[in-house]
Design a protein around this motif. Structure first.
Motif, short mmCIF file in Angstrom:
data_model
loop_
_atom_site.label_atom_id
_atom_site.label_comp_id
_atom_site.label_asym_id
_atom_site.label_seq_id
_atom_site.Cartn_x
_atom_site.Cartn_y
_atom_site.Cartn_z
N TYR A 149 0.88 -1.19 -0.02
CA TYR A 149 0.02 -0.01 -0.04
C TYR A 149 0.78 1.23 0.18
O TYR A 149 0.67 2.46 -0.72
N CYS A 150 1.91 1.21 0.85
CA CYS A 150 2.50 2.48 0.91
C CYS A 150 3.54 2.67 -0.43
O CYS A 150 3.72 3.73 -0.64
N PHE A 151 3.97 1.57 -0.80
CA PHE A 151 4.74 1.88 -2.01
C PHE A 151 4.07 2.07 -3.25
O PHE A 151 4.57 3.26 -4.05
N VAL A 152 2.76 1.82 -3.39
CA VAL A 152 1.82 2.22 -4.72
C VAL A 152 1.55 3.42 -4.40
O VAL A 152 1.70 4.17 -5.27
N LYS A 153 1.16 3.84 -3.26
CA LYS A 153 0.54 5.24 -3.01
C LYS A 153 1.73 6.43 -3.31
O LYS A 153 1.10 7.42 -4.01
N PHE A 154 2.74 6.06 -3.02
CA PHE A 154 3.76 7.22 -3.17
C PHE A 154 4.68 6.91 -4.53
O PHE A 154 5.22 7.62 -5.23
N MET A 155 4.13 5.88 -5.37
CA MET A 155 4.64 5.74 -6.57
C MET A 155 3.88 6.86 -7.49
O MET A 155 4.32 7.31 -8.32
N ILE A 156 2.48 6.94 -7.17
CA ILE A 156 1.60 7.89 -7.87
C ILE A 156 2.29 9.52 -7.72
O ILE A 156 2.36 10.06 -8.60
N THR A 157 2.71 9.65 -6.44
CA THR A 157 3.37 10.91 -5.90
C THR A 157 4.80 11.20 -6.90
O THR A 157 4.77 12.20 -7.43
N LEU A 158 5.34 10.07 -7.03
CA LEU A 158 6.57 10.20 -7.86
C LEU A 158 6.50 10.42 -9.10
O LEU A 158 6.95 11.21 -9.77
N PHE A 159 5.47 9.49 -9.60
CA PHE A 159 4.93 10.10 -11.13
C PHE A 159 4.54 11.40 -11.50
O PHE A 159 5.01 11.94 -12.63
N LEU A 160 3.77 11.85 -10.55
CA LEU A 160 3.49 13.24 -10.68
C LEU A 160 4.30 14.08 -10.79
O LEU A 160 4.49 15.29 -11.25
N ASN A 161 5.65 14.18 -9.89
CA ASN A 161 6.57 14.95 -9.67
C ASN A 161 7.60 14.75 -10.82
O ASN A 161 8.17 15.75 -11.35
N ILE A 162 7.87 13.61 -11.33
CA ILE A 162 8.56 13.40 -12.56
C ILE A 162 8.10 14.33 -13.87
O ILE A 162 8.80 14.77 -14.53
N ARG A 163 6.72 14.40 -13.93
CA ARG A 163 6.28 15.16 -15.11
C ARG A 163 6.32 16.66 -14.91
O ARG A 163 6.09 17.28 -16.00
N LEU A 164 6.85 17.31 -13.85
CA LEU A 164 6.82 18.47 -13.71
C LEU A 164 7.92 19.25 -14.44
O LEU A 164 9.04 18.49 -14.66
#
Length: 320
Positions: free
Chosen positions: A150-165
């Motif tokens: 759960y923790c790894f997947v939840k912050f994987m979304i955060t990581l994806f949103l940051n990389i696209r900036l």
């Protein structure tokens, strides 16, 4: 400046503390601290895994906690050691995002593990006759696997949103990468990041907090209405957990305070302590608290140590 090729320039640690001549002393102290954290956490993991008498739900949760301490420390200390010795003090965007992912998943796993442990203590104190059926070894392993996933997947979304900036700045006034400070450098639209950041923060806090509040409400009810023996059992089993929970909560509060508010008026050393508190004190506190408080772990460590000492003396006598 594209995120994929950006470099983030970090504030120099020796400038932070205004004593450049102590660079190598700081490096040695940090290396020793990291070595101690790795040694004590690894030792307790080995003790729990090797000794079959410790293959119980409570000790499996502790093992998960100690593994997470190693994971979080490894996300910070090697990077910090490089920054102390470096004269350039830069880090690639990919390495910065990787560190953010490691440290934020570490914090979330820590909080979720403490939440599951509070539920385990609730079952042990409030439902002792049903504990062995409601919290089995296999169920404990499922709890651990689910919370890590759960923790790894939840912050994987955060990581994806940051990389696209798209980032238009490259200076982060911090000793390590922080998600909020990186997003502040963006000159592209960050509304999705901000919305998910609020949503993710609610999930990070509320999901673990509910079982913690429920468990301790029930535990306190039993303590106030139960016998003296029940109260003693609750105190002995819950004290390390409460100490760890409060320490981690204060550490996270310090980190959020540092990220969200201007702390330029604070003394440099205080800013360093506040920024590193939950990443250093928690991995040191948990093994000491649980290693000293839990009699089974303490006795097993003594047995292993005595066995090694006796084996060493026997080998010396045979050589003589």
């Amino acid at each position: 400046m594209a995120a994929g090729v950006a470099n983030f320039t970090f504030l120099r640690i020796d400038t932070y503390i205004h004593v450049g001549a102590l660079k190598y002393l700081c490096f040695m102290m940090t290396a020793v601290l990291y070595s101690v954290i790795v040694l004590i956490n690894t030792s307790l993991i080995v003790v729990i895994c090797v000794n079959r008498s410790l293959h119980e739900p409570m000790y499996m949760f502790l093992c998960s906690l100690f593994v997470n301490e190693l994971y979080g420390s490894t996300g910070l200390f090697p990077f910090l050691l490089l920054q102390i010795l470096s004269d350039i003090h830069t880090v690639s965007a990919s390495a910065c995002f990787l560190q953010i992912y490691c440290l934020y998943t570490y914090a979330n796993i820590e909080f979720c593990t403490l939440a599951v442990m509070s539920y385990d203590r609730y079952l042990a104190i409030c439902c002792p006759l049903q504990y062995n059926t409601r919290m089995t070894f296999n169920k404990a392993l499922i709890f651990i696997a689910v919370l890590w996933f759960y923790c790894f997947v939840k912050f994987m979304i955060t990581l994806f949103l940051n990389i696209r900036l798209t980032l238009c700045g490259n200076i982060i006034h911090s000793l390590y990468c922080r998600n909020y400070l990186v997003v502040k450098l963006a000159c592209s639209d960050t509304r999705v990041n901000n919305f998910y950041g609020i949503f993710g923060t609610v999930l990070t806090v509320v999901v673990p907090l509910l079982p913690i509040l429920f468990s301790y409400m029930k535990i306190f009810q039993v303590c106030f209405s139960g016998s003296k023996q029940t109260r003693q059992k609750a105190v002995s089993t819950c004290t390390p957990h409460l100490a760890s929970l409060l320490n981690f909560t204060f550490g996270c509060f310090f980190e959020i305070f540092q990220s969200r508010f201007d702390t330029g008026g604070m003394p440099s050393m205080l800013r360093i302590i506040l920024s590193l508190y939950f990443l250093i004190i928690q991995p040191l506190l948990n093994p000491v608290m649980y290693g000293l408080q839990m009699s089974k772990i303490r006795n097993t460590c003594k047995h292993v140590l005595c066995y090694k000492l006796l084996a060493g003396r026997r080998d010396q006598m045979q050589m003589c």
